[in-house]
Design a protein around this motif. Structure first.
Motif, PDB file in Angstrom:
ATOM      1  N   LEU A   4      19.153  -7.323  -8.092  1.00 43.74           N
ATOM      2  CA  LEU A   4      18.723  -7.368  -9.498  1.00 43.74           C
ATOM      3  C   LEU A   4      18.681  -5.981 -10.102  1.00 43.74           C
ATOM      4  O   LEU A   4      19.135  -5.754 -11.229  1.00 43.74           O
ATOM      5  N   LEU A   5      18.135  -5.039  -9.376  1.00 50.44           N
ATOM      6  CA  LEU A   5      18.026  -3.671  -9.900  1.00 50.44           C
ATOM      7  C   LEU A   5      19.389  -3.001 -10.041  1.00 50.44           C
ATOM      8  O   LEU A   5      19.604  -2.195 -10.948  1.00 50.44           O
ATOM      9  N   GLN A   6      20.325  -3.344  -9.169  1.00 49.12           N
ATOM     10  CA  GLN A   6      21.680  -2.794  -9.285  1.00 49.12           C
ATOM     11  C   GLN A   6      22.387  -3.338 -10.519  1.00 49.12           C
ATOM     12  O   GLN A   6      23.146  -2.632 -11.164  1.00 49.12           O
ATOM     13  N   ARG A   7      22.153  -4.604 -10.846  1.00 45.36           N
ATOM     14  CA  ARG A   7      22.816  -5.217 -12.000  1.00 45.36           C
ATOM     15  C   ARG A   7      22.129  -4.872 -13.308  1.00 45.36           C
ATOM     16  O   ARG A   7      22.715  -4.975 -14.361  1.00 45.36           O
ATOM     17  N   GLY A   8      20.809  -4.560 -13.209  1.00 44.23           N
ATOM     18  CA  GLY A   8      20.027  -4.296 -14.413  1.00 44.23           C
ATOM     19  C   GLY A   8      20.315  -2.935 -14.902  1.00 44.23           C
ATOM     20  O   GLY A   8      20.596  -2.504 -15.945  1.00 44.23           O
ATOM     21  N   VAL A  62      15.706  -8.694 -16.205  1.00 43.65           N
ATOM     22  CA  VAL A  62      15.550  -8.353 -14.798  1.00 43.65           C
ATOM     23  C   VAL A  62      14.083  -8.496 -14.396  1.00 43.65           C
ATOM     24  O   VAL A  62      13.770  -8.986 -13.311  1.00 43.65           O
ATOM     25  N   ALA A  63      13.193  -8.100 -15.286  1.00 44.53           N
ATOM     26  CA  ALA A  63      11.761  -8.196 -14.989  1.00 44.53           C
ATOM     27  C   ALA A  63      11.343  -9.656 -14.776  1.00 44.53           C
ATOM     28  O   ALA A  63      10.569  -9.954 -13.861  1.00 44.53           O
ATOM     29  N   ASP A  64      11.847 -10.566 -15.631  1.00 46.99           N
ATOM     30  CA  ASP A  64      11.524 -11.985 -15.462  1.00 46.99           C
ATOM     31  C   ASP A  64      12.006 -12.502 -14.114  1.00 46.99           C
ATOM     32  O   ASP A  64      11.288 -13.234 -13.423  1.00 46.99           O
ATOM     33  N   GLU A  65      13.205 -12.101 -13.730  1.00 50.37           N
ATOM     34  CA  GLU A  65      13.744 -12.540 -12.447  1.00 50.37           C
ATOM     35  C   GLU A  65      12.940 -11.971 -11.283  1.00 50.37           C
ATOM     36  O   GLU A  65      12.677 -12.658 -10.308  1.00 50.37           O
ATOM     37  N   ASP A  76      23.518 -15.618  -4.245  1.00 48.79           N
ATOM     38  CA  ASP A  76      24.479 -15.891  -5.300  1.00 48.79           C
ATOM     39  C   ASP A  76      23.817 -16.389  -6.584  1.00 48.79           C
ATOM     40  O   ASP A  76      24.465 -16.415  -7.620  1.00 48.79           O
ATOM     41  N   ILE A  77      22.580 -16.834  -6.526  1.00 50.91           N
ATOM     42  CA  ILE A  77      21.974 -17.350  -7.752  1.00 50.91           C
ATOM     43  C   ILE A  77      21.787 -16.228  -8.777  1.00 50.91           C
ATOM     44  O   ILE A  77      21.513 -16.489  -9.931  1.00 50.91           O
ATOM     45  N   ILE A  78      21.979 -14.984  -8.357  1.00 51.06           N
ATOM     46  CA  ILE A  78      21.877 -13.873  -9.297  1.00 51.06           C
ATOM     47  C   ILE A  78      23.289 -13.505  -9.749  1.00 51.06           C
ATOM     48  O   ILE A  78      23.895 -12.592  -9.265  1.00 51.06           O
ATOM     49  N   LYS A  79      23.816 -14.269 -10.657  1.00 54.00           N
ATOM     50  CA  LYS A  79      25.145 -14.019 -11.209  1.00 54.00           C
ATOM     51  C   LYS A  79      24.966 -13.405 -12.585  1.00 54.00           C
ATOM     52  O   LYS A  79      24.009 -13.676 -13.292  1.00 54.00           O
ATOM     53  N   GLY A  80      25.914 -12.601 -12.968  1.00 53.73           N
ATOM     54  CA  GLY A  80      25.850 -11.922 -14.258  1.00 53.73           C
ATOM     55  C   GLY A  80      25.736 -12.878 -15.424  1.00 53.73           C
ATOM     56  O   GLY A  80      24.996 -12.649 -16.364  1.00 53.73           O
TER      57      GLY A  80
END
Length: 194
Positions: free
Chosen positions: A190-194, A162-165, A150-154
Motif C-alpha cells: 500500500l505504501l509503495q503504491r500510495g 491508502v489510509a483507509d486501506e 492481489d486485492i490491492i490493485k491500482g
C-alpha cells in the motif's frame, strides 16, 4: 491422495454415473440416494473435506442395500407363499419384477463404486480443494480467506485512500484474521503504491 486434477476420462465416468442416476430419480426410491450424493458433494465443497463424499457413498450404499433387501424379501415371499398357492394361475410377474429391482440395486452399487467413488478417491486432495470438474487450482488465500495480496490493485485503490486501506488491514490483524507478516506485506504494498 493426489493433488492433481481429474482426467477427462475420469470426469466422463462421473458424468455417465450422473446420467445413469437420472432415470431412478423419477421413482421415489431414486431421489433419496441422489440427495445423499448431492449433499455429500455440497458439504465437501463447503468444508474442503473429502470424507463427506465417502460418507455420502456409504449412506447411498446402505439405502440401496435396504432397497435390495426389500426386493429380495418380496421375491422370496412371493416364491414361497403366494407363488405356491397360485403357481399355475399366475405368470410370476411380481417375482420377476422384484428380482429385476434387486438386480438394478446391485448394478447401482457397482456403478457408484466404479464410476463415482473410484475416480474421486484417487484425487482426494484436488477434489476437496478445487472441485470435481475443474482443471485449474483455486487461488491461494491467506489465513483470513483473503486472496493473496492481489486485492490491492491500482484500479480498486482509486476509490479508497491508502489510509483507509491501512485501517482495514489493521482491523483484520487486530481481529486475528491475518497474521503480522500478512499485515506487513499489505502495508508495504500500500505504501509503495500510495
Amino acid at each position: 491422495m493426489s493433488a492433481k486434477p481429474l482426467s477427462s476420462a475420469e470426469q466422463s465416468k462421473i458424468m455417465i454415473f450422473v446420467l445413469a442416476m437420472l432415470p431412478t430419480i423419477f421413482f421415489i426410491v431414486g431421489i433419496i440416494p441422489a440427495l445423499f450424493l448431492i449433499f455429500g458433494t455440497f458439504m465437501m465443497k463447503k468444508n474442503n473435506d473429502f470424507s463427506h463424499i465417502e460418507t455420502a457413498v456409504r449412506n447411498y450404499k446402505c439405502y440401496v442395500f435396504l432397497a435390495l433387501g426389500v426386493a429380495a424379501l418380496f421375491a422370496m415371499y412371493y416364491a414361497t407363499t403366494l407363488g405356491a398357492k397360485d403357481r399355475y394361475d399366475r405368470d410370476g410377474a411380481e417375482f420377476i419384477i422384484s428380482l429385476a429391482f434387486a438386480g438394478i440395486a446391485i448394478i447401482y452399487i457397482l456403478l457408484v463404486n466404479k464410476l463415482f467413488l473410484s475416480p474421486l478417491a484417487s484425487h482426494t486432495d484436488w477434489v476437496a480443494n478445487n472441485g470435481i470438474f475443474t482443471n485449474k487450482p483455486k487461488k491461494i488465500t491467506l489465513q483470513g480467506g483473503f486472496e493473496d495480496i492481489d486485492i490491492i490493485k491500482g484500479e480498486r485503490l482509486k476509490s479508497f485512500s491508502v489510509a483507509d486501506e491501512l485501517i482495514k488491514w489493521a482491523k483484520l490483524k487486530e481481529d486475528g484474521h491475518i497474521s503480522e507478516q500478512e499485515f506487513n506485506d499489505a502495508r508495504k504494498k500500500l505504501l509503495q503504491r500510495g
